[in-house]
Design an enzyme around this catalytic site. Structure first.
Site, short mmCIF file in Angstrom:
data_model
loop_
_atom_site.label_atom_id
_atom_site.label_comp_id
_atom_site.label_asym_id
_atom_site.label_seq_id
_atom_site.Cartn_x
_atom_site.Cartn_y
_atom_site.Cartn_z
N HIS A 298 -54.18 -51.84 101.92
CA HIS A 298 -54.35 -52.14 100.49
C HIS A 298 -55.68 -52.84 100.28
O HIS A 298 -56.11 -53.61 101.13
CB HIS A 298 -53.23 -53.07 100.00
CG HIS A 298 -53.55 -53.72 98.69
ND1 HIS A 298 -53.35 -53.10 97.48
CD2 HIS A 298 -54.15 -54.91 98.40
CE1 HIS A 298 -53.79 -53.89 96.51
NE2 HIS A 298 -54.28 -54.99 97.05
N GLU B 267 -54.63 -61.53 93.45
CA GLU B 267 -54.06 -61.20 94.76
C GLU B 267 -54.43 -62.23 95.83
O GLU B 267 -53.62 -62.56 96.69
CB GLU B 267 -54.51 -59.79 95.17
CG GLU B 267 -53.88 -58.72 94.29
CD GLU B 267 -54.38 -57.32 94.57
OE1 GLU B 267 -55.24 -57.14 95.47
OE2 GLU B 267 -53.91 -56.39 93.89
P1 ATP Z 1 -53.25 -50.12 97.00
O1 ATP Z 1 -52.93 -50.74 95.64
O2 ATP Z 1 -52.10 -50.27 97.98
O3 ATP Z 1 -54.56 -50.58 97.54
P2 ATP Z 1 -54.16 -47.77 95.68
O4 ATP Z 1 -54.83 -48.71 94.74
O5 ATP Z 1 -54.99 -46.73 96.36
O6 ATP Z 1 -53.41 -48.55 96.82
P3 ATP Z 1 -52.02 -47.54 93.76
O7 ATP Z 1 -52.02 -46.46 92.74
O8 ATP Z 1 -52.37 -48.92 93.37
O9 ATP Z 1 -52.95 -47.04 94.98
O10 ATP Z 1 -50.57 -47.51 94.45
C1 ATP Z 1 -50.15 -48.60 95.24
C2 ATP Z 1 -49.45 -48.07 96.47
O11 ATP Z 1 -48.24 -47.42 96.07
C3 ATP Z 1 -50.22 -46.99 97.24
O12 ATP Z 1 -51.18 -47.50 98.12
C4 ATP Z 1 -49.11 -46.30 97.98
O13 ATP Z 1 -48.69 -47.04 99.13
C5 ATP Z 1 -48.01 -46.30 96.92
N1 ATP Z 1 -48.05 -45.09 96.09
C6 ATP Z 1 -48.92 -44.80 95.10
N2 ATP Z 1 -48.66 -43.61 94.53
C7 ATP Z 1 -47.57 -43.13 95.17
C8 ATP Z 1 -46.78 -41.95 95.07
N3 ATP Z 1 -47.05 -41.02 94.16
N4 ATP Z 1 -45.75 -41.80 95.93
C9 ATP Z 1 -45.44 -42.76 96.84
N5 ATP Z 1 -46.13 -43.89 96.99
C10 ATP Z 1 -47.18 -44.08 96.19
MG MG Z 2 -53.81 -50.38 93.81
#
Ligand code: ATP
Ligand code: MG
Length: 137
Positions: free
Chosen positions: A115, A126
């Site tokens: 993350h 965070e």
């Molecule tokens: P993070 O916030 O963990 O750094 P990110 O910003 O790339 O990742 P977000 O859209 O914030 O992605 O989603 C948070 C987390 O939720 C993702 O890192 C992943 O672990 C999970 N996630 C996101 N989209 C999906 C999905 N469509 N299906 C399953 N898990 C998902």
């Molecule tokens: Mg994110």
């Protein structure tokens, strides 16, 4: 100097990637300003990802983030929020640029190793979620 929060997720820890990920940060010139290993409670994981609470994957995401210990870090550097996101790669490893952490090691959109804060506002929230002032060097 800017700061960001990084988490090596439970899959990264269980796949023995702590060293690999820290090496990537060191090589990028980021300074590790704080680090700890921690097991997230359900409440802590839900609070951390509260922005996603209405999303269909929220329950699974909380389940995943509480499935084993994580390594939480504060990274410092010029433009580190954006640069860290670049080094991590896209959320879905299938879409992540070659050489990025997620392209190299992630298994799926959910199990994506790492993350990173996505804005100055989220970085502030965070970092303070996991670290007090005296734990940040
Ligand atoms: P993070 O916030 O963990 O750094 P990110 O910003 O790339 O990742 P977000 O859209 O914030 O992605 O989603 C948070 C987390 O939720 C993702 O890192 C992943 O672990 C999970 N996630 C996101 N989209 C999906 C999905 N469509 N299906 C399953 N898990 C998902
Ligand atoms: Mg994110």
């Amino acid at each position: 100097m800017q700061k960001t929060l990084s988490i090596i997720k439970p899959d990264g820890v269980s796949k023995k990637l702590i060293g690999e990920v820290v090496r990537v940060f060191d090589s990028a010139g980021f300074r590790v300003a704080a680090m700890k290993m921690k097991s997230l409670s359900r409440t802590e994981a839900e609070g951390f990802y509260y922005v996603h609470k209405e999303r269909p994957f929220f329950t699974e995401l909380v389940e995943f983030m509480t499935s084993g210990p994580v390594v939480v870090m504060v990274l410092e550097g010029d433009d580190v929020i954006k640069r860290n996101r670049e080094i991590m790669g896209a959320t879905d490893p299938a879409e992540a640029a070659p050489g990025t952490i997620r392209a190299r090691w992630a298994d799926s959109k959910q199990n994506n190793i790492i993350h990173g804060s996505d804005s100055e506002e989220s970085a502030k929230f965070e970092i303070s979620y996991f670290f007090s002032e005296i734990e940040i060097f």
